[in-house]
Design a protein around this motif. Structure first.
Motif, short mmCIF file in Angstrom:
data_model
loop_
_atom_site.label_atom_id
_atom_site.label_comp_id
_atom_site.label_asym_id
_atom_site.label_seq_id
_atom_site.Cartn_x
_atom_site.Cartn_y
_atom_site.Cartn_z
N TYR A 148 0.82 -1.23 0.00
CA TYR A 148 0.00 0.00 0.00
C TYR A 148 0.85 1.27 0.00
N MET A 149 2.16 1.13 -0.06
CA MET A 149 2.97 2.35 -0.13
C MET A 149 2.54 3.15 -1.37
N SER A 150 2.65 4.46 -1.24
CA SER A 150 2.23 5.32 -2.34
C SER A 150 3.09 6.57 -2.34
N GLU A 151 2.76 7.49 -3.22
CA GLU A 151 3.53 8.75 -3.29
C GLU A 151 3.51 9.48 -1.94
N ASP A 152 2.47 9.24 -1.14
CA ASP A 152 2.38 9.90 0.18
C ASP A 152 3.53 9.47 1.10
N ASP A 153 4.08 8.29 0.85
CA ASP A 153 5.18 7.81 1.70
C ASP A 153 6.51 8.49 1.36
N ILE A 154 6.53 9.19 0.22
CA ILE A 154 7.81 9.76 -0.24
C ILE A 154 7.89 11.23 0.14
N ASP A 155 8.69 11.50 1.13
CA ASP A 155 8.86 12.86 1.64
C ASP A 155 10.11 13.44 0.98
N GLU A 156 9.90 14.51 0.23
CA GLU A 156 11.01 15.11 -0.53
C GLU A 156 12.19 15.47 0.39
N LYS A 157 11.86 16.02 1.56
CA LYS A 157 12.94 16.44 2.49
C LYS A 157 13.78 15.25 2.93
N TYR A 158 13.10 14.11 3.09
CA TYR A 158 13.81 12.92 3.55
C TYR A 158 14.77 12.41 2.47
N ILE A 159 14.27 12.35 1.24
CA ILE A 159 15.13 11.86 0.15
C ILE A 159 16.36 12.79 0.02
N LYS A 160 16.11 14.08 0.17
CA LYS A 160 17.20 15.06 0.00
C LYS A 160 18.24 14.99 1.12
N TYR B 134 4.67 1.51 -7.48
CA TYR B 134 5.39 1.94 -8.68
C TYR B 134 5.51 3.47 -8.68
N ARG B 135 4.37 4.14 -8.38
CA ARG B 135 4.39 5.61 -8.41
C ARG B 135 5.27 6.16 -7.28
N ALA B 136 5.31 5.46 -6.17
CA ALA B 136 6.18 5.91 -5.06
C ALA B 136 7.65 5.88 -5.50
N VAL B 137 8.03 4.78 -6.15
CA VAL B 137 9.42 4.66 -6.62
C VAL B 137 9.72 5.72 -7.67
N ALA B 138 8.76 5.94 -8.58
CA ALA B 138 8.97 6.94 -9.63
C ALA B 138 9.14 8.34 -9.01
N LYS B 139 8.37 8.62 -7.99
CA LYS B 139 8.47 9.95 -7.34
C LYS B 139 9.85 10.10 -6.66
N ALA B 140 10.24 9.07 -5.94
CA ALA B 140 11.54 9.13 -5.24
C ALA B 140 12.67 9.32 -6.25
N ARG B 141 12.57 8.60 -7.34
CA ARG B 141 13.61 8.70 -8.38
C ARG B 141 13.67 10.13 -8.93
N SER B 142 12.52 10.71 -9.24
CA SER B 142 12.51 12.08 -9.79
C SER B 142 13.11 13.07 -8.79
N ILE B 143 12.73 12.94 -7.53
CA ILE B 143 13.28 13.86 -6.51
C ILE B 143 14.80 13.72 -6.47
N ALA B 144 15.25 12.47 -6.49
CA ALA B 144 16.70 12.23 -6.41
C ALA B 144 17.41 12.86 -7.60
N LEU B 145 16.89 12.62 -8.79
CA LEU B 145 17.58 13.13 -9.99
C LEU B 145 17.55 14.66 -10.03
N GLU B 146 16.44 15.24 -9.60
CA GLU B 146 16.35 16.72 -9.62
C GLU B 146 17.27 17.35 -8.58
N ASN B 147 17.63 16.59 -7.57
CA ASN B 147 18.42 17.17 -6.49
C ASN B 147 19.86 16.66 -6.44
#
Ligand code: KDG
Length: 326
Positions: free
Chosen positions: A118-130, A149-162
């Protein structure tokens, strides 16, 4: 200011029920519990090697969830972004060893509808990844559900942008993806932009059918990778780098194999630790082989992951005997 992390990852942690005797599970009477899950295994392996690591996941509000939390805390993993949920249980899986192929293990999942799925984009906190320098991803989490899938995609985008490095272990589990075509079409976009790709021949054949390993590595370079590591189990490993260097290392021989599950994760942890400390690709590959072999000598994925001191002790032992690490 919150503490920095070296590595962060997203993935399901489960209770592994490992038959204490080899052979088919229909005759199994005693199972041993272990805490395991590919991404968690790598975070634990890296922590033992001295890096600060964090894991994003969900567990059920149940005894097995509690066992996982206690284990991760005990291994000193940052679990500030682990969610405990009432609505779904903690996932479990069984391990059958040495049957029908001696030396190999099979996993049987009971994880469908688990809390982590049930993990989702809500589990991905931009500040935490950064807070981390490296985002470690595998092909397992995106196969768990659409929302994962969307959670992983979001984390990946945050990582690449930062400016974080993204490291991707392809870890294709056909039991979860259902078909090779599905795995390929979903994974290729997620692997794009990864600096290091850890993989094996079978996964490369799924991702780049008919290309062969060297050309598949070139395709990964075209997708942004600088380093492609191909794990070959008892045959060792090889590494292709975008600047044209190629290294090949034999596996170390071990007196017995107990359970190979988790060896690839220990390999990843040692490889990444040595690479990020020294940028010495050959040394990283050699020690990764050693760590992987060590984990294959026990049941459970995290228990035999070595510290730097233990890796050095085994490294010295091997060096004295087979001139391997000179
Ligand atoms: O790499 C070891 C993992 O395969 C094992 O712990 C189970 O995480 C697991 C998975 O999803 O297969």
């Amino acid at each position: 200011m919150e503490n920095r992390l070296d590595f962060v990852s997203i993935g399901e942690v489960m209770i592994q029920l490992n038959n204490i005797t080899p052979g088919p599970l229909r005759y199994a009477r005693y199972f041993e519990t272990h805490v395991a899950g590919s991404e968690a295994n790598v975070m634990v392996g890296l922590r033992k090697l001295g890096h600060r690591t964090g894991l994003i996941t969900r567990v059920g509000n149940d005894e097995f969830g509690e066992m996982i939390l206690r284990t991760l805390r005990g291994e000193d993993i940052d679990i500030t972004h682990v969610r405990v949920m009432d609505e779904a249980p903690t996932g479990i899986y069984f391990v059958q060893r040495h049957f029908p192929i001696p030396g190999k293990s099979t996993v049987i999942y009971y994880r469908h509808g688990s809390a982590a799925s049930y993990m989702s984009e809500d589990d991905i906190d931009e500040k935490y990844i950064k807070r981390a320098s490296v985002l470690f991803l595998t092909g397992i989490t995106p196969a768990l559900s659409e929302s994962c899938y969307r959670a992983v995609a979001k984390a990946r985008s945050i990582a690449l942008e930062n400016g974080l490095d993204v490291v991707f272990d392809t870890n294709i589990r056909i039991k979860l993806w259902k078909s090779a075509d599905n795995a390929r079409s979903k994974l290729i976009p997620l692997i794009h932009g990864s600096r290091i790709v850890l993989t094996n021949k079978e996964d490369l054949e799924i991702l780049f059918p008919g290309k062969g390993v060297a050309d598949a590595a070139k395709s990964l370079f075209n997708m942004g990778a600088e380093i492609v590591v191909v794990k070959k189990g008892e045959e060792g490993s090889e590494l292709y780098s975008k600047d044209g260097r190629f290294f090949e290392e034999k596996a170390i021989s071990i007196p017995f194999v107990e359970d190979v599950i988790g060896a690839g994760d220990a390999f990843d942890a040692a490889f990444l630790s040595i690479f990020y400390r020294s940028r010495d690709l050959r040394m990283a590959l050699r020690y990764a082989n050693i760590a992987g072999a060590l984990v294959a000598t026990v049941r459970g994925d995290i228990e035999a992951q070595p510290s730097i001191k233990e890796l050095e002790i085994l490294g010295r032992y091997i060096k004295e005997r087979m001139d391997y690490l000179r």
